[in-house]
Design an enzyme around this catalytic site. Structure first.
Site, PDB file in Angstrom:
ATOM      1  N   GLU A  53       0.853  -1.186   0.000  1.00  0.00           N
ATOM      2  CA  GLU A  53       0.000   0.000   0.000  1.00  0.00           C
ATOM      3  C   GLU A  53       0.894   1.243   0.000  1.00  0.00           C
ATOM      4  O   GLU A  53       2.010   1.224   0.528  1.00  0.00           O
ATOM      5  CB  GLU A  53      -0.877  -0.010   1.255  1.00  0.00           C
ATOM      6  CG  GLU A  53      -1.860   1.137   1.366  1.00  0.00           C
ATOM      7  CD  GLU A  53      -2.678   1.082   2.655  1.00  0.00           C
ATOM      8  OE1 GLU A  53      -3.793   1.610   2.658  1.00  0.00           O
ATOM      9  OE2 GLU A  53      -2.199   0.501   3.665  1.00  0.00           O
ATOM     10  N   LYS A 125      -9.852   0.622  -2.286  1.00  0.00           N
ATOM     11  CA  LYS A 125     -10.024   0.105  -0.927  1.00  0.00           C
ATOM     12  C   LYS A 125     -11.448   0.347  -0.416  1.00  0.00           C
ATOM     13  O   LYS A 125     -11.944   1.481  -0.444  1.00  0.00           O
ATOM     14  CB  LYS A 125      -9.006   0.792  -0.012  1.00  0.00           C
ATOM     15  CG  LYS A 125      -8.958   0.299   1.419  1.00  0.00           C
ATOM     16  CD  LYS A 125      -7.851   1.067   2.135  1.00  0.00           C
ATOM     17  CE  LYS A 125      -7.662   0.618   3.564  1.00  0.00           C
ATOM     18  NZ  LYS A 125      -6.584   1.417   4.230  1.00  0.00           N
ATOM     19  N   CYS A 165      -4.941  -3.551   2.984  1.00  0.00           N
ATOM     20  CA  CYS A 165      -4.686  -3.242   4.399  1.00  0.00           C
ATOM     21  C   CYS A 165      -5.871  -3.493   5.339  1.00  0.00           C
ATOM     22  O   CYS A 165      -6.145  -4.619   5.708  1.00  0.00           O
ATOM     23  CB  CYS A 165      -4.178  -1.808   4.522  1.00  0.00           C
ATOM     24  SG  CYS A 165      -3.318  -1.478   6.086  1.00  0.00           S
TER      25      CYS A 165
END
Length: 264
Positions: A53, A125, A165
């Protein structure tokens, strides 16, 4: 949602690699560092290479990241990485870039680039890091627009589930990706040291075991001024939950052979 478990045409195995970075706020320098490590991974025979990321920009806060970000057409990282993937003949998963989508928001977006140099998939995301607990306050949604689309593109006939993440803490996402045909998942991260020491490996191994998938988790490490310290410990984990490779505390590359016949 229909399950797709049709594995007869999948290749038997391939060598995958995770690149570990300590990115800063110099985009050009981060591109150069990541590119050098990608070349190192390819030189060892890796066919699929994943980065963390925030590959090209770790900034002190979301506002600073917004100020330093580009829209997709202008981002210098994309043509650089596309050319590199084509030159090396590899599939490249760029963990995420901060892509400007409005004057006040970015998307935290992964890019899958094929060996032809074309962008094969984009994943934004879904679960943003909004936390307000004693000793830790973060609000990623203040400057980031959440994604909504689940993606399972194919890499050499193998379904790839794309996550980023904080998505890791939501097991239902990984179950849905598996039911859509994912045999491996990427978890590019800037997972903090504070929670990483307790939860990073445990959550990664859980997602692998629950879904019988390979997990490729490229994590940032160290501290960029003004940002939380990242935990590092990039890992490649097999469907039995075994850690096949783990990175040390430096900019580095890890490799593992993904044995899909054993997964079957």
């Amino acid at each position: 949602m229909a399950a797709r478990f049709c594995y007869a045409d999948t290749m038997t195995s391939f060598l995958a690699a995770c690149v570990k970075l300590c990115s800063g706020d110099d985009v050009a320098e981060n591109i150069a560092t990541a590119s050098a490590l990608i070349r190192e991974a390819a030189a060892q025979g890796a066919q699929f290479i994943a980065t963390p990321e925030n590959t090209t920009l770790m900034a002190p806060d979301a506002g600073a990241k917004l100020a330093r970000s580009f829209d997709e057409a202008q981002d210098p990282a994309l043509p650089a990485f596309a050319a590199l993937a084509k030159e090396l003949g590899i599939t490249l998963s760029i963990g995420s870039l901060a892509i400007k989508v409005s004057e006040t928001k970015t998307a935290n977006r992964s890019f899958l680039i094929g060996p032809d140099g074309r962008i094969a998939a984009r994943y934004s995301k879904i679960h943003l890091f909004d936390v307000d607990i004693p000793g830790a306050v973060a609000k990623e949604s203040a400057n980031v627009t959440a994604g909504s689309e689940l993606l399972v593109p194919e890499v050499d006939g193998v379904g790839l589930g794309m996550t980023i993440c904080y998505d890791l803490r939501f097991p239902e996402l990984y179950r849905k990706l598996t039911l859509l045909g994912a045999r491996m998942v990427t978890v590019p991260s800037a997972f903090t040291e504070r929670t990483g020491r307790d939860h990073w490996e445990g959550l990664l191994r859980a997602r692998a075991i629950e879904n019988q998938v390979f997990v490729l988790a490229s994590n940032q490490f160290g501290t960029t001024p003004g940002t939380p310290t990242s935990y590092g410990r990039s890992m490649i984990i097999d469907p039995w939950g075994t850690v096949l490779a783990q990175a040390g505390d430096s900019e580095s590359v890890i490799w593992a052979d993904l044995d899909f016949a054993r997964q079957d």
